[in-house]
Every structure is written in C-alpha cells, then in structure tokens.
Write an enzyme that holds these catalytic residues in place. Structure first.
Site, PDB file in Angstrom:
ATOM      1  N   GLU A 134       0.462  -5.335 -43.265  1.00 34.25           N
ATOM      2  CA  GLU A 134       0.223  -6.502 -42.400  1.00 34.25           C
ATOM      3  C   GLU A 134      -0.624  -5.994 -41.240  1.00 34.25           C
ATOM      4  O   GLU A 134      -0.118  -5.354 -40.320  1.00 34.25           O
ATOM      5  CB  GLU A 134       1.566  -7.064 -41.913  1.00 34.25           C
ATOM      6  N   CYS A 151      -1.297 -10.591 -33.333  1.00 35.38           N
ATOM      7  CA  CYS A 151      -2.200 -10.277 -34.443  1.00 35.38           C
ATOM      8  C   CYS A 151      -3.007 -11.482 -34.878  1.00 35.38           C
ATOM      9  O   CYS A 151      -4.132 -11.343 -35.332  1.00 35.38           O
ATOM     10  CB  CYS A 151      -1.410  -9.723 -35.622  1.00 35.38           C
TER      11      CYS A 151
HETATM   12  P1  NAD Z   1      -0.458   0.917 -34.742  1.00 35.14           P
HETATM   13  O1  NAD Z   1      -1.128   0.891 -36.056  1.00 35.14           O
HETATM   14  O2  NAD Z   1      -0.987   1.786 -33.686  1.00 35.14           O
HETATM   15  O3  NAD Z   1       1.084   1.327 -34.913  1.00 35.14           O
HETATM   16  C1  NAD Z   1       1.953   0.634 -35.795  1.00 35.14           C
HETATM   17  C2  NAD Z   1       3.086   1.552 -36.191  1.00 35.14           C
HETATM   18  O4  NAD Z   1       2.566   2.641 -36.949  1.00 35.14           O
HETATM   19  C3  NAD Z   1       3.858   2.167 -35.036  1.00 35.14           C
HETATM   20  O5  NAD Z   1       5.226   2.154 -35.352  1.00 35.14           O
HETATM   21  C4  NAD Z   1       3.321   3.592 -35.006  1.00 35.14           C
HETATM   22  O6  NAD Z   1       4.219   4.531 -34.472  1.00 35.14           O
HETATM   23  C5  NAD Z   1       3.102   3.868 -36.471  1.00 35.14           C
HETATM   24  N1  NAD Z   1       2.182   4.955 -36.786  1.00 35.14           N
HETATM   25  C6  NAD Z   1       1.254   5.527 -35.995  1.00 35.14           C
HETATM   26  N2  NAD Z   1       0.589   6.494 -36.675  1.00 35.14           N
HETATM   27  C7  NAD Z   1       1.114   6.522 -37.915  1.00 35.14           C
HETATM   28  C8  NAD Z   1       0.839   7.283 -39.087  1.00 35.14           C
HETATM   29  N3  NAD Z   1      -0.100   8.216 -39.124  1.00 35.14           N
HETATM   30  N4  NAD Z   1       1.561   7.010 -40.200  1.00 35.14           N
HETATM   31  C9  NAD Z   1       2.496   6.047 -40.200  1.00 35.14           C
HETATM   32  N5  NAD Z   1       2.798   5.298 -39.126  1.00 35.14           N
HETATM   33  C10 NAD Z   1       2.113   5.529 -37.991  1.00 35.14           C
HETATM   34  O7  NAD Z   1      -0.405  -0.620 -34.269  1.00 35.14           O
HETATM   35  P2  NAD Z   1       0.128  -1.209 -32.910  1.00 35.14           P
HETATM   36  O8  NAD Z   1      -0.791  -0.841 -31.804  1.00 35.14           O
HETATM   37  O9  NAD Z   1       1.592  -0.922 -32.754  1.00 35.14           O
HETATM   38  O10 NAD Z   1      -0.002  -2.768 -33.225  1.00 35.14           O
HETATM   39  C11 NAD Z   1      -1.159  -3.479 -32.996  1.00 35.14           C
HETATM   40  C12 NAD Z   1      -1.881  -3.754 -34.289  1.00 35.14           C
HETATM   41  O11 NAD Z   1      -0.998  -4.331 -35.236  1.00 35.14           O
HETATM   42  C13 NAD Z   1      -3.008  -4.748 -34.138  1.00 35.14           C
HETATM   43  O12 NAD Z   1      -4.102  -4.345 -34.901  1.00 35.14           O
HETATM   44  C14 NAD Z   1      -2.413  -6.026 -34.701  1.00 35.14           C
HETATM   45  O13 NAD Z   1      -3.360  -6.963 -35.164  1.00 35.14           O
HETATM   46  C15 NAD Z   1      -1.559  -5.506 -35.784  1.00 35.14           C
HETATM   47  N6  NAD Z   1      -0.497  -6.448 -36.077  1.00 35.14           N
HETATM   48  C16 NAD Z   1      -0.500  -7.093 -37.276  1.00 35.14           C
HETATM   49  C17 NAD Z   1       0.489  -8.021 -37.545  1.00 35.14           C
HETATM   50  C18 NAD Z   1       0.541  -8.759 -38.840  1.00 35.14           C
HETATM   51  O14 NAD Z   1       1.573  -9.340 -39.123  1.00 35.14           O
HETATM   52  N7  NAD Z   1      -0.504  -8.756 -39.648  1.00 35.14           N
HETATM   53  C19 NAD Z   1       1.473  -8.271 -36.596  1.00 35.14           C
HETATM   54  C20 NAD Z   1       1.426  -7.587 -35.398  1.00 35.14           C
HETATM   55  C21 NAD Z   1       0.455  -6.672 -35.150  1.00 35.14           C
END
Ligand code: NAD
Length: 477
Positions: free
Chosen positions: A222, A256
C-alpha cells in the site's frame, strides 16, 4: 562499523523469537474457527472503543499536536467500522464457495475453501499509525492468521501503546508487536512470512518486495504517489475548493490519498486559490495554536516541505501562503497551507508526493488536457473528479487508471468498508478492506470432491473404445 543500535539488537532477538513462536503455532493444531476469530475481533473492538481518548493522546504526543477529532475520525472510526463490517460478514466470507463442475467430472463437486495463510507480517507507517496497523492486523486475524506487526519508529508513543494494547488482548504466538526503525524493518521483511503487508513509501515498498522475493513471500504493498484532483469547468469553484481543502488539510496533508495537485481550467486558477484561502480562514482563523490543525510529524519532514517550496519558487512558481492571522511559524511544528501557481514538471513539487499542506494548482485548456497530464504520469493511488455530469465522470474514470477514485469529494473512498482499497502500478500492489481484505489474507484452496460413481475409470489404461467415445465428446469432432 555496525550501525545496529542496542535497541535494534534487542528488537532483532525479539523478532526471531516471535516469528519462531508464531510459525510453530501456525503449523500445529487447527486454525482458529469462526467463533474464536469473532472473539479476537470483538476483543479488539471493545479495547479500541474503550481507549479512544488515550489513543488520541498518544498519537498527538507523537505528532506534537494531532487534532483529537482527526484521530477519532480517521483512526478510531475506520478501525471500529471495519471491525464491525468484518464481524458482520465473516461467516459468509468463510463459507466455502461452490464452483461448477464440467460434465465429464460430474457428479463430483468443486468448491473453494478459504484457509488461513499462516503468519502475516504487517509493516505500518506513521501518518495514520493506528488504523494502518490495526485494520490490516484485524483483517489478517479474521482470515485466521497469526500476525507480527512492526509499527513506524516515527510514532514511538503510538507504537508502545499498540504493543501494550495487543499484548493485553492476545497470546504472543497469535499477535506480537516488534518496534524498531529501518534496520528492524529490513530484518522483519526478510522473515519467511506467509504474507507480508506493507504500507509506506514507494521507495521502501520496493525494498520490502525484494526482501520478500528471496523467500517467495507474497506481498501487498500500500504505497503513495501524486493523486490529482480534476475540476470540470462547469463545477462551482467554491464547492471544489471546499472539498479539496478539506481533503488536503486533514492531518495537514499527511495522507496517502490527499489530493496532491489540482487541474482546473486556466481562467479559474486564481478564483480557486481565493476560494481555497477563504475556506482555510473559515475553518482555521488561527493555525499555530489551533488544536484542530495538525502539526508536521518531524523537523526533517518540515525541512523537506520547505525544500520543495524553495525549489518551486526558485524555478518560477508563485507561492500563496494562507495565514489568516498573520502568525509566525518559527519554532513551530505547524506548517501553514501554501498554494503554488505557475508550476512546471521541472520542479520537485511536481515530481514527488507532497505529503503536506502544499497544493500546486495547474491551469489546463480543457478536460482532455487534464486527462492527458494524468496519463503521462505514474498511476496514482486516488483520483478526484468534480463534475455533476455522471456520464462525463464515468468517461474520466474509464480514461484514467488510479488505485481508487472519488467523484465530487475527497478521501471518502477509503472509509467505504465494502470497497477494496489499494494502489495500481507504483501506487501499490494488491488490496484490502472488506471482503477483498479477507481474500488477500486467505489461501483460496480449490478442492474437487470425487463422487462414488464417476467416469475416472475410463480415463486410465488400458485405453479402449469407451475413452475414445469420451474424448470425442469432450474435445469435439
Ligand atoms: P516509509 O516507507 O518511510 O516507512 C514505512 C514503514 O517501513 C515504517 O514502519 C518503517 O520503519 C519501515 N521501513 C523502513 N525501512 C525499511 C526497510 N528497509 N524494510 C522494511 N521496512 C522498512 O513510509 P512513511 O514515511 O512511514 O509513510 C509515508 C508514506 O506511506 C507515503 O509515501 C504515503 O503515501 C504512504 N502511505 C500509503 C498508504 C496507503 O494505504 N497506500 C497509507 C499511508 C501512507
């Protein structure tokens, strides 16, 4: 030199233990039946209801101010509503589905049996740190799985609250929470889960998919992206500004599916900017101390937004800051809404997902140009279209591809429990919510049940006249 922190080391050990326990339990005994699953869901429903105020407090601690009403509207309400919808439909979803059987195999019968996958990993982001953790988790439980959750390191108070809540409700081999940042996230994604459900950025989503591929673990991603809002020339500009500003400024744009930019007929760019500013002044006469206006999650995220604005202005855009009380935002985690006009694709603000209260307003010649712009860019998570003409709206839906869409409003597609939610292309892979969520977390086992009287004997050697007749019948002459 290792960059692993002691906390991370602790979390990595906890991850190994939690995964081993859940995995062993998922391969022993029978999976939870309908009654047990409903009991799991009801326990969560009651706890979220009972702890709604605490939940709003911890999320606000993490944000440095998250509107209490936004937390109730966008964390508690969707979680409760999704749980109720799931509890109400689970029996039907779990019922094996009868399928048709071709004539030569009758009177045998065929059905799909929905079976738990086993152990599901959920990685959640910070922007809606409760609903984006609990809805996937609850849906995976509804499908009979065991779940490990890794919440975002940017919302540590909410992560600790989630851990306490879930540890109080479920045995550790059914649900466990593993706090940690990217190091723990990477180790988490490398575990041989039966399914990995990730919500976050497109960049990290790619890393998660790579890690999962090593184990052939299926993923749901997502992700984010730039969701356009298209306003038809016939649609009242004040109404469009009302709904787009509501969707853009909810959670200060850190959503998002927030409208990322607006495409509107050129003559109405300035009227749209004025109408948007008027809406902001009405809703938020003051911003800095206003509890209804949510802060930006971290100074680094604020700096990123400033960087996007500086880059756009340096390349010729005009910034229209909306600051009704003329406040200073120095030393504040709040960021006032800013509209940008005169933008171009050379600017980072038109390339990256904005994820804050900054809104480019792009003038277009006509609807065809708006659609061509959307189609020339990566497929978005959401598309918003404003028009009272249903046939034209259907035409826009047919000519564009987005994860979901909402006509004449913003954000509301995500809270329809009976609609799937997910992206397409770079905005995501797979879907959840409602029945599609249950199906995502289930194995669809195809089962053929042979009848006592059947034709199978004709299909084995020694092949004779009977099989010849049968083949002529099934293949045709
Ligand atoms: P992010 O990708 O930085 O982090 C998301 C999660 O991934 C966190 O728990 C983080 O600790 C973890 N993570 C970081 N590095 C990782 C790795 N190498 N392997 C596995 N996990 C890892 O995203 P964010 O800043 O927390 O959220 C914002 C983003 O999320 C925006 O792009 C937004 O559009 C998207 N988002 C999408 C939805 C949806 O439902 N489609 C909902 C909310 C947010």
């Amino acid at each position: 030199m290792s960059t692993t922190l002691p906390d991370d080391q602790h979390a990595l050990v906890a991850l190994d233990q939690a995964f081993a326990a859940a995995h062993a339990a998922s391969r022993a005994g029978e999976p939870p039946d309908y009654r047990q699953r409903v009991a799991h869901l009801r326990a969560l429903l009651a706890a979220v209801r009972a702890q709604r105020d605490r939940l709003a407090e911890v999320v606000s601690d993490d944000f440095g101010n998250r509107s209490r009403h936004e937390s109730l509207l966008a964390e508690v309400f969707p979680t409760v509503s999704s749980l109720e919808h799931t509890i109400g439909h689970l029996k039907r979803w779990m019922t094996p589905e009868k399928r048709s059987v071709a004539l030569p195999f009758r009177p045998g019968s065929a059905r799909i049996v929905y079976q738990p996958l086993g152990v599901v990993g959920v990685i959640s982001p910070w922007n809606y740190p409760v609903q984006l953790a609990l809805i996937p988790l609850a849906t995976a439980l509804a499908a009979g799985n065991r779940v490990l959750l890794k919440p975002s390191e940017l919302t540590p108070a909410t992560g600790a609250w989630l851990k306490e809540l879930l540890n109080g409700l479920y045995p550790a081999d059914l649900v466990e929470v593993i706090p940690g940042g990217p190091t723990v996230g990477a180790a988490f994604a490398a575990k041989p889960f039966d399914h990995l459900f990730f919500t976050g950025s497109t960049r990290v989503g790619g890393m998660v998919m790579q890690a999962a591929a090593k184990n052939l673990t299926p993923v749901t991603l997502e992700l984010g992206g730039k969701s356009p809002a298209i306003v038809h020339p016939s649609f009242p500009v004040e109404r469009a500004a009302d709904r787009i500003s509501a969707g853009k400024l909810f959670n200060a744009g850190q959503t998002c599916i927030a409208p990322d930019y607006v495409l509107i007929d050129r003559a109405r760019v300035e009227p749209f900017v004025a109408a948007f500013a008027a809406q902001v002044s009405k809703r938020f006469p003051r911003l800095r101390q206003n509890p209804d206006y949510t802060a930006i999650i971290s100074p680094a995220h604020q700096a990123r937004l400033e960087g996007l604005l500086d880059d756009a202005i340096a390349k010729g855009a005009t910034a229209h800051e909306v600051n009704p009380a003329g406040e200073s935002f120095t030393d504040s985690r709040k960021h006032p809404p800013v509209l940008l006009t005169g933008v171009s694709d050379a600017m980072a603000v038109m390339q990256e997902e904005i994820f804050g209260p900054v809104l480019p307003v792009v003038g277009v010649a006509d609807l065809d140009q708006a659609i061509a712009y959307v189609n020339a860019h990566p497929r978005p998570l959401a598309l918003y279209y404003f028009d009272r003409d249903r046939r034209r709206a259907d035409g826009v839906l047919a000519r564009t591809t987005s994860g979901g869409a909402c006509i004449n409003d913003t954000l509301l597609q995500v809270v329809q429990d009976d609609l799937p939610f997910g992206g397409v292309g770079p905005s995501g892979l797979g879907r959840y919510h409602g029945r599609e969520g249950f199906l995502t977390f289930s194995h669809h086992k195809g089962v053929f049940h042979q009848a006592a009287l059947n034709t199978a004997g004709y299909m084995s050697p020694p092949y004779g006249a009977a099989v010849e007749r049968l083949l002529r019948w099934v293949i045709g002459r």
